[in-house]
Design an enzyme around this catalytic site. Structure first.
Site, short mmCIF file in Angstrom:
data_model
loop_
_atom_site.label_atom_id
_atom_site.label_comp_id
_atom_site.label_asym_id
_atom_site.label_seq_id
_atom_site.Cartn_x
_atom_site.Cartn_y
_atom_site.Cartn_z
N CYS A 63 -5.34 3.50 -4.08
CA CYS A 63 -4.05 2.78 -4.04
C CYS A 63 -3.37 2.84 -5.40
O CYS A 63 -3.99 2.60 -6.43
CB CYS A 63 -4.28 1.32 -3.65
SG CYS A 63 -4.72 1.16 -1.92
N ARG B 103 -8.82 -6.71 -8.89
CA ARG B 103 -8.63 -5.50 -9.73
C ARG B 103 -8.31 -5.87 -11.18
O ARG B 103 -7.53 -5.18 -11.85
CB ARG B 103 -7.51 -4.60 -9.19
CG ARG B 103 -7.66 -4.13 -7.81
CD ARG B 103 -8.92 -3.33 -7.50
NE ARG B 103 -9.02 -3.19 -6.09
CZ ARG B 103 -9.68 -4.07 -5.31
NH1 ARG B 103 -10.37 -5.08 -5.84
NH2 ARG B 103 -9.70 -3.91 -4.01
#
Ligand SMILES: Cc1cc2nc3c(=O)[nH]c(=O)nc-3n(C[C@H](O)[C@H](O)[C@H](O)COP(=O)(O)OP(=O)(O)OC[C@H]3O[C@@H](n4cnc5c(N)ncnc54)[C@H](O)[C@@H]3O)c2cc1C
Length: 302
Positions: free
Chosen positions: A226, A177
């Site tokens: 998330c 990420r």
């Protein structure tokens, strides 16, 4: 922020930029949270340099919006305008094993389009909402794969050089990420090199990933996926769950009962509510496990 400068407004039609006054970021993000600002939709990549030059010289700050599925945006009138690429037609063109994809293309549609043409590798990304541009910026991934592994080339606007450039895959670092793009780089298009695989086999992989998501995530509710990154060797969701924090709420901002790392907007949550919940959970995890959770969600504070 409203664009008041007549010279900017007058130049937009020639630049192929559409102005939407007072767009609601709550309506443009999957969390359904965020205030209002002017939205500029860019129809031609070549106009970006002219548009950014115009905004900069008039002191108008901006942010890039993809599909809005990884954003927590502040409430109220926002102090910057938002730029978004309009979707061209076609947005995906195949050439052998290489898919040429516009950054505005929907990620899920890209995965299925390539699959139908016997190009696999990206099964794990099915069910990840948003655009290909957002996925590149975030190095979106799931179930052991990440988009960065398939990037042969990225076409981007480099604000630092004020020009469009092409970066080879090996010039970009794709981590969990996180990517090496500069914060003001704007993704415009990508060449993805994908392995050949029969559609039937890819479909099986897609079905398995869909089932995993359905059984573990609050898919019918407003979320940004998330909230926190998983720390090395650990799971943020598991830590939050172990502390018994599923269901904890601040106003309508709530830790999902289904997946402790998904925070949902259960009604009319404000950014203030959601930020308070995020900070509170982070603090409790720190106290219990001595781990500083890093945000996966991108926070746009006013
Ligand atoms: C239900 C759900 C499930 C999810 N599951 C996953 C998952 O399994 N794995 C995963 O990785 N993510 C997941 N996400 C998060 C999210 O979908 C991804 O991060 C997605 O790739 C973000 O793309 P976007 O276009 O919506 O980006 P946005 O949310 O619009 O933007 C995210 C960031 O990218 C920047 N950005 C967007 N477009 C561009 C562009 N063209 N150029 C430069 N910068 C740009 C924005 O400025 C911002 O900083 C999930 C989200 C939801 C709601």
């Amino acid at each position: 922020m409203r664009i008041e400068e007549a010279n900017i407004v007058a130049s937009l039609p020639d630049l192929g930029v559409e102005l939407q006054r007072g767009a609601s970021l709550a309506e443009l993000t999957s969390l359904g949270i965020g205030g209002t600002t002017d939205l500029l939709r860019i129809k031609k990549h070549e106009s970006i340099s002219g548009l950014l030059g115009l905004l900069d010289s008039n002191g108008v700050p901006h942010r890039f919006l993809g599909g809005g599925s990884n954003l927590l945006v502040d409430d109220g009138e926002l102090p910057w305008v938002v730029l978004q690429l309009a979707q061209p037609n076609p947005d995906i063109v195949l050439d052998g094993n290489v898919a040429h994809v516009d950054a505005a293309a929907d990620l899920g549609r890209t995965v299925t389009y390539c699959a139908k043409h016997d190009l696999g590798g990206m099964d794990g990304l099915i069910g990840v909402p948003g655009t290909v541009g957002g996925a590149l910026r975030m190095n979106a991934g799931a179930y052991g794969m990440q988009i960065g592994s398939y990037v042969r080339e990225v076409k981007l606007y480099r604000a630092a050089a004020c020009q469009i450039e092409i970066l080879k895959g090996e010039q970009i670092s794709f981590e969990y990420r996180h990517t090496s793009f500069a914060p003001d780089d704007m993704m415009l298009a990508v060449k993805l090199e994908l392995p050949s695989k029969p559609y039937k086999e890819i479909l099986q992989g897609i079905r398995i990933c869909n089932e995993k998501r359905r059984s573990s995530q609050p898919l019918g509710q407003k979320s940004a996926g998330c909230i926190f990154k998983n720390p090395p060797g650990a799971s943020a969701g598991r830590m939050i769950d172990e502390l018994g924090l599923k269901g904890l709420s601040v106003g309508d901002a709530r830790v999902s009962d289904r997946h402790a790392n998904f925070f949902v907007n259960a009604g009319k949550a404000s950014a203030k509510d959601m930020l308070a919940l995020v900070a509170g959970i982070r603090e409790r995890v720190h106290r219990a496990f001595h781990v500083e959770l890093e945000h996966e969600v991108v926070i746009w504070n006013a």
